[in-house]
Write a protein that holds these residues in place. Structure first.
Motif, short mmCIF file in Angstrom:
data_model
loop_
_atom_site.label_atom_id
_atom_site.label_comp_id
_atom_site.label_asym_id
_atom_site.label_seq_id
_atom_site.Cartn_x
_atom_site.Cartn_y
_atom_site.Cartn_z
N ILE A 150 3.15 -19.26 -21.26
CA ILE A 150 4.54 -18.79 -21.31
C ILE A 150 5.42 -19.66 -20.42
CG2 ILE A 150 6.07 -16.85 -20.84
CD1 ILE A 150 3.77 -14.99 -21.45
N ALA A 151 4.91 -20.02 -19.24
CA ALA A 151 5.69 -20.85 -18.33
C ALA A 151 5.94 -22.23 -18.92
CB ALA A 151 4.97 -20.96 -16.99
N THR A 152 4.92 -22.82 -19.53
CA THR A 152 5.08 -24.15 -20.11
C THR A 152 6.06 -24.14 -21.27
OG1 THR A 152 2.82 -24.71 -19.47
CG2 THR A 152 3.85 -26.08 -21.15
N VAL A 153 5.92 -23.18 -22.18
CA VAL A 153 6.83 -23.09 -23.32
C VAL A 153 8.25 -22.80 -22.85
CG1 VAL A 153 7.36 -21.81 -25.43
CG2 VAL A 153 5.00 -22.41 -24.90
N GLY A 154 8.41 -21.89 -21.87
CA GLY A 154 9.74 -21.61 -21.34
C GLY A 154 10.37 -22.81 -20.68
N LEU A 155 9.57 -23.57 -19.93
CA LEU A 155 10.09 -24.78 -19.29
C LEU A 155 10.55 -25.79 -20.33
CD1 LEU A 155 8.66 -26.59 -16.23
CD2 LEU A 155 8.96 -27.89 -18.31
N ILE A 156 9.75 -25.96 -21.38
CA ILE A 156 10.08 -26.96 -22.40
C ILE A 156 11.30 -26.55 -23.21
CG2 ILE A 156 9.26 -28.04 -24.53
CD1 ILE A 156 6.43 -27.93 -23.32
N VAL A 157 11.30 -25.30 -23.70
CA VAL A 157 12.35 -24.86 -24.62
C VAL A 157 13.64 -24.54 -23.86
CG1 VAL A 157 13.00 -23.12 -26.32
CG2 VAL A 157 10.66 -24.01 -26.29
N ASP A 352 -5.55 -46.62 -27.85
CA ASP A 352 -4.79 -47.63 -28.58
C ASP A 352 -3.34 -47.55 -28.08
OD1 ASP A 352 -3.69 -49.46 -30.26
OD2 ASP A 352 -4.12 -48.37 -32.13
N VAL A 353 -3.03 -48.33 -27.06
CA VAL A 353 -1.71 -48.26 -26.43
C VAL A 353 -0.60 -48.60 -27.41
CG1 VAL A 353 -0.29 -49.14 -24.53
CG2 VAL A 353 -2.76 -48.84 -24.22
N ALA A 354 -0.92 -49.44 -28.39
CA ALA A 354 0.11 -49.80 -29.38
C ALA A 354 0.46 -48.63 -30.29
CB ALA A 354 -0.39 -50.98 -30.22
N ALA A 355 -0.40 -47.61 -30.35
CA ALA A 355 -0.16 -46.46 -31.24
C ALA A 355 0.13 -45.20 -30.44
CB ALA A 355 -1.36 -46.25 -32.15
N LYS A 356 0.69 -45.34 -29.25
CA LYS A 356 0.91 -44.16 -28.41
C LYS A 356 2.11 -43.35 -28.88
CE LYS A 356 3.69 -46.55 -24.91
NZ LYS A 356 3.80 -46.89 -23.46
N LEU A 357 2.02 -42.04 -28.72
CA LEU A 357 3.10 -41.08 -29.00
C LEU A 357 3.62 -41.21 -30.43
CD1 LEU A 357 5.08 -41.20 -25.63
CD2 LEU A 357 3.26 -39.63 -26.31
N TYR A 538 5.30 -35.81 -21.89
CA TYR A 538 5.93 -36.53 -23.01
C TYR A 538 6.41 -35.57 -24.10
CZ TYR A 538 1.04 -36.08 -24.68
OH TYR A 538 -0.20 -35.61 -25.01
N VAL A 539 6.78 -34.35 -23.72
CA VAL A 539 7.18 -33.37 -24.72
C VAL A 539 8.49 -33.75 -25.40
CG1 VAL A 539 8.39 -31.93 -23.03
CG2 VAL A 539 7.50 -30.91 -25.12
N GLU A 540 9.41 -34.43 -24.69
CA GLU A 540 10.68 -34.80 -25.30
C GLU A 540 10.51 -35.96 -26.28
OE1 GLU A 540 14.35 -34.30 -22.60
OE2 GLU A 540 12.76 -34.93 -21.24
N VAL A 541 9.54 -36.82 -26.03
CA VAL A 541 9.34 -38.00 -26.89
C VAL A 541 8.50 -37.65 -28.11
CG1 VAL A 541 8.48 -40.36 -26.95
CG2 VAL A 541 9.50 -39.46 -24.85
N ALA A 542 7.45 -36.88 -27.91
CA ALA A 542 6.54 -36.52 -29.01
C ALA A 542 6.27 -35.02 -28.97
CB ALA A 542 5.24 -37.30 -28.90
N PRO A 543 7.24 -34.20 -29.42
CA PRO A 543 7.08 -32.75 -29.29
C PRO A 543 5.92 -32.19 -30.10
CG PRO A 543 9.00 -33.30 -30.63
CD PRO A 543 8.53 -34.57 -30.02
N ALA A 544 5.62 -32.76 -31.27
CA ALA A 544 4.51 -32.24 -32.08
C ALA A 544 3.18 -32.42 -31.37
CB ALA A 544 4.49 -32.94 -33.44
N ALA A 545 2.94 -33.61 -30.84
CA ALA A 545 1.69 -33.87 -30.13
C ALA A 545 1.62 -33.07 -28.84
CB ALA A 545 1.56 -35.36 -29.82
#
Length: 577
Positions: A150-157, A352-357, A538-545
Motif C-alpha cells: 500500500i505504501a509503495t503504490v501510494g507513493l507512486i500514484v 543486456d544494458v542495451a535493452a534496459k527499461l 524506475y517507476v516513472e520511466v517504465a511503469p509496466a515493468a
C-alpha cells in the motif's frame, strides 16, 4: 499458573535473545566497531582484541547479558557502535516520531473500521441484516494487503504521478498522510473484520428480539449490540497495534520517516547492535503496552458484574459451502501458476544494458528492468524462491503444531509471545544474528507463524478425544497410545494439513515483506519483495515493468483472502481456536 509461568519464561527468553545479540551475531562485532571508528585502519588481530576487551565481548555470554541487564535496570541502553552517542536519546526520539505516526494510523484504522461496520449495525438495528455482511469482502481484501505494498503504490500514484503529497521526510502534517494511510488501512480492515464477524451473532441473540419488542429505539439497540460484541474482540485490538509496530519498519523506510522502525532496520543492516537492542526493546514495550490496554479496556467494558465471568464472543458466521467456494482461489492460483511457469522458462539473470527499461512486447511480455533483465523471468523465478521458502515454513508449522496440539498448556504461553512478535521484527533480529538472506527470512517467519496452527490443532484434538466411540474404546481396554495413533491422529491430520496449505499465500507475503526490506533474499537472486523494492527507482520511466511485482503481490494478497475464507471452521471449533 502454568500458562502464566510459560509466558514469563518465553518473555525472559526473548529478552535474553535481545541482550545476547552481540554474542549471537555471526559477524564479528569488533570488526563492525573498527570499521565504524576508522574505515582505513587495518583489521589486525591486536586491534580486534583491543576492541573486544573494550566492549567486554571476551567475557562470555553470561557476563555480557548481565552487564546489559544491569545497564537496562539503570536506564542505560549503551552506546552506539557507529555514532559513538548514547542509545537512549536516539531511541526516545525515534519512539516519539513512531508514536505520532502510529496514533494517526490508529485514527485512520478506527475510521475505516467504523465505515466497514456501519452498514451491518444499521441493517441489524432495523432487523434486516439477513445473511449478508456489508463491507465484509472489502475488509477481507484490505486486511490481506501488506503495508509495504500500500505504501509503495501510494507513493507512486499519489506522491509521484499526481504530486499531491510529499513522498519522504518528516517536515509537517502533510508528510503524515501517506504513511498513516498505509499503516492504518490493513489495521482498520482487521478491526472491522473482527467486529463484523461478531455483529451478526450478537444481533441473533434473544435479548435483541426482546429489546425490539419492548420498543427500544434503533440507536440504543445498536449501542447495546456493540457493547455486547466489542469486549470479546477487544484483546485482539492489542495485536492490531502490535502489527502496526511491524508495519512501521517498512512504512518508515519507504517514506524516510525518522522513526524507531527505520532506525531499527538501519541498525540491523549496519550491525550497530546496541542501537538495535534499544529499538527492539522499545518496539516490544509498545506492543506489550497495547496488549495490556486492550485487556484493561475489555474488563472496563464488561463491568463489575461480568468482569470475572467467561463471556464468549458471539458465534462467527459459517464459511461458504459447496464447490463455489473454490472458484475464486482456483482462478487466482491458475493465473499465478501461468505467470510462474511462463517465467520459469526464461533466464532471469541475463543482463543486456542495451535493452534496459523496455516496454512490454512479444519478446519481453512484462518489459525489462534497469539492467535489461526480463521482468517475467524474474517474477517466475522469484515466485519459486518465495513460495519455496513459504512451503518450508508451513511444513515446519504443521509438524510443530501436530505435536503441540496434544499439550496446549505447554505451548500456550510461548504461543502468546510468538503471536505478539511481528514477522518484520523477528526478521530484524534474525538478520542481526545471521545476516540477511533467504534462510534468515525463513527462520524469522517460521518462528512467529505457528501459534494459530497450534490453536487449531489443540481444538481438533480436544474434539477428537471427546468423541463417544473413543469412550467405548477406553472401556474396552484400549491404551491411550493406540487410541492416539489409530483414531486421534487420522482425525486431526487432514484438517490441519489443509489449514497449513491454505496459509501458504499469507506466509509468502510475510517472506516477501522481509525481502522488500532487504532482510531476505539478496541480489541478484530474484524474489518478489526484492523486485518490488528495486522497481521503485524506475517507476516513472517504465511503469509496466515497475508495477509488475506489485500486481503479483496484489494477486497473492487476493489469494490469501480466498484461502482464509476456506479456513472458516464449524462454530464450536472456530470459537475454541
Amino acid at each position: 499458573m502454568r500458562t502464566v509461568l510459560a509466558r514469563l519464561a518465553a518473555l525472559v527468553a526473548l529478552l535474553a535473545v535481545v541482550g545476547l545479540l552481540p554474542w549471537l551475531s555471526r559477524n564479528d562485532p569488533a570488526l563492525t566497531v573498527l570499521r565504524a571508528r576508522s574505515a582505513e585502519q587495518e583489521a589486525t588481530p591486536e586491534a580486534l582484541d583491543a576492541i573486544r576487551a573494550d566492549l567486554g565481548l571476551d567475557a562470555g555470554p553470561l557476563a555480557l547479558l548481565g552487564r546489559w541487564a544491569a545497564g537496562l535496570a539503570r536506564g542505560d541502553l549503551g552506546t552506539s557502535w557507529v555514532s559513538g552517542h548514547p542509545v537512549g536519546p536516539a531511541v526516545a526520539s525515534g519512539a516519539g516520531t513512531s508514536l505520532t505516526l502510529m496514533a494517526c494510523a490508529l485514527a485512520v484504522a478506527l475510521l475505516l473500521a467504523a465505515a466497514l461496520c456501519a452498514p451491518t449495525v444499521w441493517r441489524g438495528a432495523r432487523g434486516s441484516l439477513g445473511d449478508g455482511r456489508p463491507g465484509g469482502a472489502v475488509g477481507a481484501i484490505l486486511v490481506a494487503c501488506p503495508e509495504f505494498l500500500i505504501a509503495t503504490v501510494g507513493l507512486i500514484v499519489v506522491g509521484v504521478w499526481l504530486g499531491w503529497l510529499p513522498t519522504s521526510g518528516w517536515a509537517g502534517p502533510a508528510n503524515l498522510v501517506l504513511p498513516a494511510v498505509a499503516m492504518g488501512v490493513p489495521a482498520g480492515a482487521m478491526i472491522g473484520r473482527l467486529v463484523g464477524d461478531t455483529l451478526p451473532g450478537a444481533f441473533d441473540e434473544r435479548w435483541v428480539a426482546l429489546w425490539r419488542s419492548a420498543g427500544v429505539t434503533e440507536g440504543r439497540l445498536a449501542l447495546g449490540v456493540l457493547r455486547r460484541a466489542l469486549p470479546a474482540v477487544m484483546p485482539q485490538f492489542g495485536l492490531v497495534v502490535v502489527a502496526l509496530t511491524g508495519g512501521a519498519v517498512a512504512v518508515e523506510t519507504i517514506f524516510a520517516v525518522p522513526g524507531i522502525g527505520r532506525t531499527a532496520l538501519g541498525a540491523a543492516k549496519s550491525q550497530d547492535l546496541p542501537l538495535l537492542q534499544g529499538c527492539v526493546l522499545a518496539l516490544m514495550c509498545l506492543g506489550a503496552t497495547a496488549g495490556l490496554i486492550g485487556h484493561a479496556a475489555r474488563r472496563a467494558m464488561l463491568g463489575t458484574g461480568l468482569r470475572d465471568a467467561a463471556l464468549s464472543p458471539p458465534a462467527p458466521p459459517r464459511g461458504p459451502s459447496g464447490t463455489r467456494q473454490y472458484v475464486v482461489p482456483s482462478l487466482l492460483a491458475a493465473v499465478l501458476a501461468v505467470i510462474v511457469v511462463w517465467g520459469l522458462l526464461r533466464d532471469p539473470l541475463t543482463v543486456d544494458v542495451a535493452a534496459k527499461l523496455l516496454d512490454p512486447s512479444w519478446t519481453h511480455p512484462l518489459g525489462t528492468d534497469a539492467l535489461g533483465r526480463d521482468v517475467l523471468a524474474r517474477l517466475g523465478h522469484g515466485a519459486a524462491n518465495t513460495v519455496g521458502a513459504a512451503v518450508a515454513v508451513c511444513a515446519f508449522g504443521f509438524a510443530l503444531s501436530l505435536g503441540l496440539g496434544f499439550a496446549p498448556r505447554v505451548s500456550a504461553g510461548v504461543a502468546d509471545i510468538a503471536n505478539a512478535v511481528p514477522a518484520v521484527l523477528a526478521g530484524v533480529l534474525v538478520a542481526a544474528a545471521l545476516g540477511p538472506g533467504t534462510a534468515g527470512a525463513t527462520i524469522a517467519v517460521a518462528a512467529v507463524s505457528w501459534p494459530n496452527l497450534t490453536a487449531h490443532a489443540a481444538a481438533l484434538t480436544q474434539e477428537a478425544r471427546a468423541a463417544s466411540y473413543l469412550t467405548a474404546q477406553r472401556a474396552l481396554g484400549a491404551s491411550p497410545a493406540w487410541i492416539t495413533v489409530r483414531h486421534v491422529l487420522p482425525e486431526i491430520t487432514g484438517p490441519l494439513a489443509r489449514h497449513a496449505v491454505l496459509k501458504l499465500p499469507g506466509t509468502a507475503l510475510a517472506i516477501a515483506s522481509l525481502g522488500f526490506l532487504g532482510l531476505g533474499t539478496q541480489p541478484p537472486t530474484p524474489e518478489w519483495g526484492l523486485l518490488l523494492n528495486e522497481s521503485r527507482s524506475y517507476v516513472e520511466v517504465a511503469p509496466a515493468a515497475a508495477l509488475a511485482p506489485a500486481a503479483a503481490i496484489a494477486f497473492l494478497a487476493a489469494l490469501t483472502v480466498s484461502s482464509a475464507n476456506l479456513t472458516r471452521l464449524p462454530k464450536r471449533t472456530a470459537v475454541n481456536a
